[in-house]
Design a protein around this motif. Structure first.
Motif, mmCIF file in Angstrom:
data_model
loop_
_atom_site.group_PDB
_atom_site.id
_atom_site.type_symbol
_atom_site.label_atom_id
_atom_site.label_comp_id
_atom_site.label_asym_id
_atom_site.label_seq_id
_atom_site.Cartn_x
_atom_site.Cartn_y
_atom_site.Cartn_z
ATOM 1 N N VAL A 255 0.830 -1.205 0.000
ATOM 2 C CA VAL A 255 0.000 0.000 0.000
ATOM 3 C C VAL A 255 0.869 1.262 0.000
ATOM 4 N N TYR A 256 2.024 1.196 0.626
ATOM 5 C CA TYR A 256 2.923 2.357 0.656
ATOM 6 C C TYR A 256 3.212 2.849 -0.756
ATOM 7 N N PHE A 257 3.496 1.904 -1.662
ATOM 8 C CA PHE A 257 3.840 2.301 -3.027
ATOM 9 C C PHE A 257 2.674 2.990 -3.728
ATOM 10 N N SER A 258 1.459 2.532 -3.482
ATOM 11 C CA SER A 258 0.284 3.210 -4.053
ATOM 12 C C SER A 258 0.155 4.625 -3.506
ATOM 13 N N LEU A 259 0.350 4.763 -2.200
ATOM 14 C CA LEU A 259 0.255 6.094 -1.591
ATOM 15 C C LEU A 259 1.363 7.009 -2.100
ATOM 16 N N PHE A 260 2.589 6.482 -2.208
ATOM 17 C CA PHE A 260 3.691 7.294 -2.728
ATOM 18 C C PHE A 260 3.437 7.683 -4.184
ATOM 19 N N ASP A 261 2.859 6.777 -4.990
ATOM 20 C CA ASP A 261 2.517 7.111 -6.382
ATOM 21 C C ASP A 261 1.497 8.242 -6.429
ATOM 22 N N MET A 262 0.489 8.156 -5.582
ATOM 23 C CA MET A 262 -0.536 9.205 -5.534
ATOM 24 C C MET A 262 0.109 10.553 -5.189
ATOM 25 N N CYS A 263 1.016 10.539 -4.247
ATOM 26 C CA CYS A 263 1.662 11.776 -3.819
ATOM 27 C C CYS A 263 2.618 12.310 -4.890
ATOM 28 N N LYS A 264 3.313 11.422 -5.600
ATOM 29 C CA LYS A 264 4.180 11.848 -6.711
ATOM 30 C C LYS A 264 3.355 12.574 -7.768
ATOM 31 N N THR A 265 2.236 11.971 -8.124
ATOM 32 C CA THR A 265 1.367 12.564 -9.140
ATOM 33 C C THR A 265 0.902 13.951 -8.703
ATOM 34 N N ARG A 266 0.494 14.081 -7.454
ATOM 35 C CA ARG A 266 0.050 15.375 -6.928
ATOM 36 C C ARG A 266 1.201 16.385 -6.946
ATOM 37 N N TYR A 267 2.409 15.941 -6.613
ATOM 38 C CA TYR A 267 3.587 16.812 -6.657
ATOM 39 C C TYR A 267 3.769 17.370 -8.074
ATOM 40 N N PHE A 268 3.754 16.472 -9.077
ATOM 41 C CA PHE A 268 3.956 16.915 -10.459
ATOM 42 C C PHE A 268 2.898 17.913 -10.892
ATOM 43 N N ILE A 269 1.654 17.663 -10.550
ATOM 44 C CA ILE A 269 0.576 18.585 -10.916
ATOM 45 C C ILE A 269 0.752 19.921 -10.194
ATOM 46 N N ASP A 270 1.057 19.879 -8.898
ATOM 47 C CA ASP A 270 1.208 21.115 -8.120
ATOM 48 C C ASP A 270 2.401 21.942 -8.587
ATOM 49 N N VAL A 271 3.491 21.291 -8.959
ATOM 50 C CA VAL A 271 4.719 22.013 -9.309
ATOM 51 C C VAL A 271 4.815 22.307 -10.804
ATOM 52 N N LEU A 272 4.426 21.350 -11.647
ATOM 53 C CA LEU A 272 4.628 21.495 -13.085
ATOM 54 C C LEU A 272 3.353 21.817 -13.860
ATOM 55 N N GLY A 273 2.216 21.767 -13.196
ATOM 56 C CA GLY A 273 0.984 22.169 -13.851
ATOM 57 C C GLY A 273 0.037 21.015 -14.124
ATOM 58 N N GLN A 274 -1.221 21.353 -14.224
ATOM 59 C CA GLN A 274 -2.313 20.398 -14.393
ATOM 60 C C GLN A 274 -2.154 19.502 -15.620
ATOM 61 N N HIS A 275 -1.509 20.010 -16.662
ATOM 62 C CA HIS A 275 -1.453 19.278 -17.926
ATOM 63 C C HIS A 275 -0.111 18.591 -18.151
ATOM 64 N N ILE A 276 0.625 18.358 -17.090
ATOM 65 C CA ILE A 276 1.942 17.740 -17.185
ATOM 66 C C ILE A 276 1.909 16.418 -17.951
ATOM 67 N N PHE A 277 0.881 15.638 -17.797
ATOM 68 C CA PHE A 277 0.841 14.310 -18.400
ATOM 69 C C PHE A 277 0.180 14.289 -19.781
ATOM 70 N N ASP A 278 -0.207 15.473 -20.283
ATOM 71 C CA ASP A 278 -0.843 15.518 -21.605
ATOM 72 C C ASP A 278 0.125 15.154 -22.723
ATOM 73 N N SER A 279 1.390 15.547 -22.588
ATOM 74 C CA SER A 279 2.329 15.347 -23.693
ATOM 75 C C SER A 279 3.581 14.559 -23.300
ATOM 76 N N LEU A 280 3.787 14.334 -22.015
ATOM 77 C CA LEU A 280 4.994 13.648 -21.558
ATOM 78 C C LEU A 280 4.642 12.473 -20.657
ATOM 79 N N GLY A 281 5.487 11.487 -20.705
ATOM 80 C CA GLY A 281 5.383 10.395 -19.752
ATOM 81 C C GLY A 281 6.514 10.525 -18.746
ATOM 82 N N ILE A 282 6.233 10.158 -17.529
ATOM 83 C CA ILE A 282 7.261 10.095 -16.497
ATOM 84 C C ILE A 282 7.131 8.700 -15.904
ATOM 85 N N VAL A 283 8.184 7.884 -16.039
ATOM 86 C CA VAL A 283 8.107 6.492 -15.619
ATOM 87 C C VAL A 283 9.122 6.194 -14.521
#
Length: 146
Positions: free
Chosen positions: A31-59
């Motif tokens: 479950v930790y990994f799911s929670l950390f994934d959720m928080c990573k996604t929120r970090y990217f949106i908060d810092v890089l913008g709502q549309h960060i995943f529209d054109s780029l992948g981050i793996v």
């Protein structure tokens, strides 16, 4: 900088669900990994913008965790995220799950992530504008020179 001294500008509460708990009465390690994934996604949106995943992948290229102490239901948990290194195509995140009340660190997670062109199926350089935004958000211009 020692981990204990790190400033975490990004924090997010995590709500535990009954289904997150295993037969030993604590949160299942997966479950930790799911929670950390959720928080990573929120970090990217908060810092890089709502549309960060529209054109780029981050793996995820690499991930490891140190489970330091169990989390029991209904502990109140806060997830903290910071970026510790910016490379050309990859970057490193450091995350922690802490008890909101006691501040005890329950788990630490290190992740290496890569910017990825999902159309052509290969890694790509991280946009300089993203590096700038991350360094500004983290308050660490050394991220740009490491």
């Amino acid at each position: 900088m020692e981990k204990e001294e790190m400033a975490f500008h990004h924090q997010m509460p995590a709500q535990l669900r009954f289904s997150d708990i295993d037969q030993f009465g604590h949160m299942n390690n997966s479950v930790y990994f799911s929670l950390f994934d959720m928080c990573k996604t929120r970090y990217f949106i908060d810092v890089l913008g709502q549309h960060i995943f529209d054109s780029l992948g981050i793996v995820v290229a690499h991930i490891d965790a140190n489970f330091l102490a169990p989390i029991f239901y209904p502990d109140e948990i806060v997830l903290q995220t910071t970026i510790t290194h910016l490379g050309t195509k990859s970057f490193r995140l450091f995350q922690r799950a802490i008890n909101k009340r006691t501040k005890e660190v329950k788990c630490e997670c290190n992740t290496v992530m890569v910017f990825f062109d999902t159309v052509h199926n290969h890694s790509i350089p991280m946009p300089e504008s993203f590096k700038q935004k991350i360094a500004e958000y983290e308050g660490d211009n050394n991220l740009l020179t490491k």
